[in-house]
Design an enzyme around this catalytic site. Structure first.
Site, mmCIF file in Angstrom:
data_model
loop_
_atom_site.group_PDB
_atom_site.id
_atom_site.type_symbol
_atom_site.label_atom_id
_atom_site.label_comp_id
_atom_site.label_asym_id
_atom_site.label_seq_id
_atom_site.Cartn_x
_atom_site.Cartn_y
_atom_site.Cartn_z
ATOM 1 C CG ASP A 188 -2.197 0.867 0.908
ATOM 2 O OD1 ASP A 188 -2.128 1.733 -0.004
ATOM 3 O OD2 ASP A 188 -3.219 0.720 1.592
ATOM 4 C CE1 TYR A 189 -0.251 7.650 -2.610
ATOM 5 C CE2 TYR A 189 1.470 8.095 -1.019
ATOM 6 C CZ TYR A 189 0.741 8.477 -2.125
ATOM 7 O OH TYR A 189 0.994 9.678 -2.730
#
Ligand code: NOJ
Length: 762
Positions: free
Chosen positions: A284-285
Site C-alpha cells: 500500500d501507499y
C-alpha cells in the site's frame, strides 16, 4: 503507426519465436528472453510504482521526476491519473525512450465505479446480488480502461466488525461467506477476458486483516488468533485468489507483530505456498517506508524485509530503488528475489496484452463513447435501488403518494457534493442527482415540493475541518442553527409529509475517517427533534457509510430508509423507492449496534460459557456475559431489511434428517408474499454446529437466494447443503467437519429464522 515502430520491431522478433512454443509457455519464454536482456537496475525499476502528484491524492508522500525515471527504466507503473493524454505521454516515454521499451501499468482506485459512480461498496453488498456486482465491475472496467487504466485497486474485501472504522464503507461487511461471493464476482467482472481492451487487472486489498484494527482506529495494529483469521477474516482474500485475481495489495497494519508488507508468513507462506497465488503483490501507499515507523529498522533493513517477505512492487517511497542493489552486494537480498518480483510484474503486463500493444487501453474515441452512457446511468440507478435498506416502516407510511405537499428537509437533501460517497477518484459530483432533484423529477407537476436545509451537517468545527480537507462537503449556513430550525419547521408544518434527508457527509467514512461516536451529528438530531414536533409523518432518508447508532431515530421516525451513498443516480433511485416504483429489498451486511459500547458487535459471535439472553434471563440476572446498561442485541441484526410487502416463511422441509457422508441435503422452505406489493426477498441460510472440537459461532451464513414474489404468490426455495458447509478450522487449523447434530436455520435475517435439526454421520 510510426509511434509503435521501435517497440514493435523489438517485440515482433520475440513474438515470431513465441509462435514456435506451446501456448502455455509463450509468456514464460517471452519473459525469460526479456529478463535476459534486463540489467539489475532495470529489474529493480520494474518494482517501482509512482503516484502522479497532480492526480487523486491518496497519501502523504509524492513521487518525483516520474518522466525521467520512466525513460531510465526505473518505473514499473504509475497510478492516480485518468487523464488519457497524460497516460499516453508516459506510455510514449516508456515505449520509445526507455532502453527495453517495457510498457507501464496504469493503476487507479476504481472503488465503486469510474465516472458512472455506483453506490459505495458497503451499500452494494446489501443487494446480496453477485450478478449485479459482477456487472458493476464490468462497467467500471469498461469506463476506466477507456481512459487508459489497466489496473484497478479493487475489490476491498476486508471483513470488519467495527463500524467505528471508516473503511467499512469500502467493503462488503462482516460476513466471510457473503464477502467471499462478492469478492469473486467483482474479480471476475474486472478480469473478464485478458487481452481485450476493456479487461483490467484487479487488485484485491488490503492483505490482510486490516478490518480488525484495534478500536476501529485507522492504521492501527491487529493481533489475532489463527482460528479467527482462517475462519472469519481470510476467506474473502482466498476467494479472490481462487477467482484468479492478478494482484494483491498489502495492508498498512501490523499483524501479530509484523506489518503485512514485511510479513513473510503472510505473503510467502500463506499466499504463495498455501493458496498458490501466481500474480504480483504491491505494497500500500508508502507502506514499505512505514516499516521504519513501525520500528523495524533503517531504510536498508526494511527494504530487505519487505522484498524478502514477498512484497513485489513498492507503491511510493522508492526504498527498493535506493537500496536493493546495495543489499544484493551485501548479500542481504538475492538476485533471485529481485528476479522473482520482476517476473510476476512482467507476467501481469503480458497477461494484460501490453507487450503486444502498449496502447491497447489508450484510445480517445472509446472514452467519448463509453463513459457515463445512458445505459450505465440506468444501471447505476438500478444498483442504487437494490442497495437501499428499509430499516423501519411502521405504520406503512411508505411508499408515498406523489401528490399533496412534501417537505424535503435536511442538509443532505440538495447536496451534490455528498451523493457519490467517499472514494470516487474520477467521479464528478456535478453529475450527481440529489434527493431533491430526484423527488422533483418523479413528482413533476402532481404535487408541491418544499425544500429547506434545516441544519448544517455538523456544527462541530473540528469535524467539519477534517471532513472538508479535499472538498466542501459540510457547508456552513450564514444563519444560526435556531434560525435554520425555525425556517424548516415552519415550512414542514405546511406539508402532508416530511422527508428528512440526514446522516453523514461523504468523507465521514473512508480512509482515515474513524469515528468514536457513530451517530447522526447533533445539529441534525436537533433538526429531527424539531420536525417530530410538527406531528407530521416523519420519514428519515439516511446517508451513511457505516452502521450508525439509531435508537432515537428508530423510536421517533415513522420510517427510515438507509440509502448509504447511492452514486451518480442517487436522487432518482431514492424517489423510485420512496414512491414505490421499486420496492426496497436490501439487507444490511453489518449489524447496527444500539450503542457504541457494544462494538465490536457481529452476528456470528461465540456463545461463551455464560451468554446473556434477555428473553431467557430477564432483567435482574447476574454472572452473565452482558452489560449492566445495555442488552447484547443489535438494533438491527445482520441480514435485516424490510420490504413494502411482507413475507411469510413456512417450516423447513428436509430431504433427509439423517444424512451421511458426502450426501447432499436439501432444505426447502415455502415463502409467501402476504402483503399487497410485489417484492423481492433474500432468503438466508445459517448453520449452527452445537458441539465441536473448538468453540463455534452461534450460527454462520452458508447460503442465500433471492426470490421475487407477486402479491399473494408462494414459492419454494431450496438450499443444497453439503459437508463443505459444515467444515471449520480446529485448534490445529485442520479444516474438517464432525459427525453429529446440526441446526439448519432459514430466515429473513440472522435473528429471525425457522430451524430444523439434522444428525449427520460420516
Ligand atoms: C491507500 C489506500 O489504503 C489504498 O486502498 C489505495 O488503493 C492506495 N492508497 C492507492 O491510492
Amino acid at each position: 503507426m510510426k509511434l509503435y515502430h521501435r517497440f514493435s520491431t523489438f517485440f515482433l522478433i520475440s513474438f515470431i519465436s513465441i509462435q514456435s512454443f506451446a501456448q502455455k509457455n509463450a509468456s514464460e519464454y517471452f519473459i525469460d528472453s526479456l529478463m535476459n536482456k534486463m540489467s539489475l537496475d532495470e529489474k529493480i525499476g520494474q518494482l517501482n510504482l509512482a503516484a502522479v502528484p497532480d492526480g487523486a491524492i491518496t497519501g502523504t508522500e509524492f513521487s518525483k521526476d516520474i518522466n525521467q525515471k520512466i525513460a531510465d527504466g526505473q518505473m514499473g507503473g504509475v497510478f492516480g491519473t485518468w487523464n488519457i493524454m497524460e497516460i499516453k505521454a508516459m506510455q510514449d516515454i516508456a515505449v520509445n525512450k526507455s532502453r527495453l521499451h517495457i510498457p507501464l501499468l496504469f493503476g487507479l482506485d476504481v472503488i465503486h465505479g469510474h465516472k458512472t459512480i455506483f453506490p459505495v461498496p458497503l451499500g452494494m453488498s446489501c443487494s446480496w446480488d453477485t450478478a449485479l456486482l459482477r456487472q458493476v465491475a464490468r462497467i467500471s472496467a469498461d469506463e476506466a480502461s477507456s481512459e487508459g487504466i489497466n489496473w484497478v485497486f479493487s475489490p476491498m474485501v476486508d471483513i470488519s466488525r467495527d463500524p467505528r472504522w471508516g473503511r467499512v464503507v469500502e467493503g462488503a461487511g462482516e460476513d466471510p461467506f457473503l464477502g467471499s461471493q462478492i469478492a469473486k464476482a467483482i474479480v471476475e467482472g474486472y478480469q473478464q477476458n485478458f487481452g481485450a481492451n476493456n479487461t483490467v487487472m484487479a487488485c484485491v486489498k488490503h492483505f490482510a486483516l486490516y478490518g480488525a484494527v484495534v478500536g476501529g482506529r485507522e492504521y492501527n495494529s491487529v493481533d489475532m488468533s489463527p482460528q479467527q483469521m482462517y475462519q472469519y477474516y481470510l476467506p474473502p482474500y482466498k476467494a479472490a485468489v481462487d477467482a484468479g485475481v492478478g494482484s494483491i495489495m498489502t495492508s498498512f497494519n501490523d499483524l501479530n507483530g509484523l506489518p503485512s508488507s514485511g510479513n513473510k508468513w503472510l505473503l510467502s507462506n500463506l499466499l504463495r505456498k498455501q493458496w498458490k497465488f501466481k500474480g504480483f503483490t504491491v505494497s500500500d501507499y508508502s507502506a514499505v517506508g512505514e516499516l521504519a515507523n513501525h520500528g523495524l529498522g533503517d531504510e536498508k533493513t526494511i527494504s530487505a524485509l519487505a522484498l524478502n517477505a514477498g512484497t513485489n512492487m513498492e507503491m511510493v517511497g522508492e526504498h527498493y530503488l535506493h537500496t536493493l542493489k546495495d543489499l544484493i552486494n551485501e548479500g542481504k537480498v538475492s538476485v533471485q528475489a529481485v528476479d522473482n518480483a520482476c517476473r510476476v510484474i512482467l507476467e501481469a503486463k503480458y497477461k494484460l496484452g501490453l507487450f503486444q500493444n502498449p496502447y491497447l487501453f489508450i484510445n480517445t474515441e472509446r472514452a467519448a463513447k463509453e463513459i457515463l452512457t445512458k445505459a450505465h446511468k440506468d444501471f447505476a440507478q438500478q444498483v442504487a435501488e437494490h442497495s437501499f435498506v428499509l430499516l423501519k416502516n411502521n405504520p406503512q407510511v411508505l411508499p408515498l403518494q406523489s401528490k399533496g405537499t412534501i417537505a424535503v428537509i435536511g442538509p443532505l437533501a440538495d447536496s451534490k457534493a455528498n451523493m457519490l460517497g467517499a472514494w470516487n477518484a474520477a467521479g464528478d459530483t456535478s453529475n450527481a442527482i440529489t434527493v431533491l432533484d430526484g423527488i422533483k423529477n418523479f413528482v413533476g407537476g402532481k404535487g408541491t415540493i418544499i425544500y429547506r436545509k434545516g441544519a448544517n451537517i455538523t456544527d462541530d468545527s473540528l469535524l467539519k475541518r477534517r471532513v472538508n480537507i479535499f472538498k466542501n462537503e459540510i457547508s456552513t449556513d450564514e444563519r444560526t442553527p435556531e434560525q435554520m430550525l425555525e425556517d424548516a419547521t415552519e415550512a414542514a408544518s405546511k406539508a402532508n409529509v416530511i422527508v428528512a434527508v440526514v446522516g453523514e457527509a461523504a468523507d465521514m467514512t473512508g480512509e482515515s475517517a474513524s469515528r468514536t461516536h457513530i451517530d447522526i451529528p447533533e445539529s441534525q438530531r436537533n433538526l429531527l427533534k424539531a420536525l417530530k414536533k410538527t406531528g407530521k409523518p416523519l420519514i428519515a432518508v439516511l446517508f451513511n457509510g457505516r452502521p450508525l447508532t439509531l435508537k432515537w431515530e428508530n423510536d421517533s421516525c415513522d420510517a427510515i430508509l438507509d440509502v448509504w451513498f447511492g452514486g451518480t443516480e442517487t436522487g432518482n433511485a431514492i424517489a423510485d423507492v420512496l414512491f414505490g416504483r421499486y420496492n426496497p429489498s436490501g439487507k444490511i451486511t453489518m449489524s447496527f449496534p444500539k450503542d457504541e459500547g457494544q462494538i465490536p458487535l457481529y452476528y456470528n459471535r461465540k456463545n461463551t460459557g455464560r451468554y446473556y439472553d434477555e428473553k431467557r434471563d430477564g432483567l435482574s440476572s447476574k454472572f452473565k456475559s452482558d452489560y449492566l446498561d445495555e442488552s447484547n442485541d443489535p438494533l438491527f441484526p445482520f441480514g435485516y431489511g424490510l420490504s413494502y410487502t411482507t413475507f411469510l416463511y413456512g417450516n423447513i422441509q428436509l430431504s433427509n434428517a439423517r444424512p451421511s457422508g458426502n450426501e447432499a441435503l436439501k432444505a426447502t422452505i415455502k415463502i409467501t408474499n402476504t402483503g399487497k406489493y410485489a417484492g423481492e426477498e433474500t432468503v438466508q441460510l445459517y448453520i449452527t454446529d452445537p458441539v465441536a472440537r473448538v468453540t463455534r459461532s452461534v450460527e454462520d451464513l452458508q447460503g442465500f437466494k433471492k426470490v421475487f414474489l407477486q402479491s399473494g404468490e408462494s414459492k419454494d426455495v431450496t438450499f443444497t447443503i453439503i459437508p463443505e458447509n459444515l467444515k471449520y478450522y480446529d485448534y490445529d487449523l485442520k479444516y474438517d467437519w464432525d459427525a453429529g447434530d446440526f441446526i439448519i436455520r432459514i430466515g429473513t435475517n440472522s435473528r429471525d429464522t425457522q430451524s430444523a435439526k439434522v444428525k449427520w454421520s460420516k
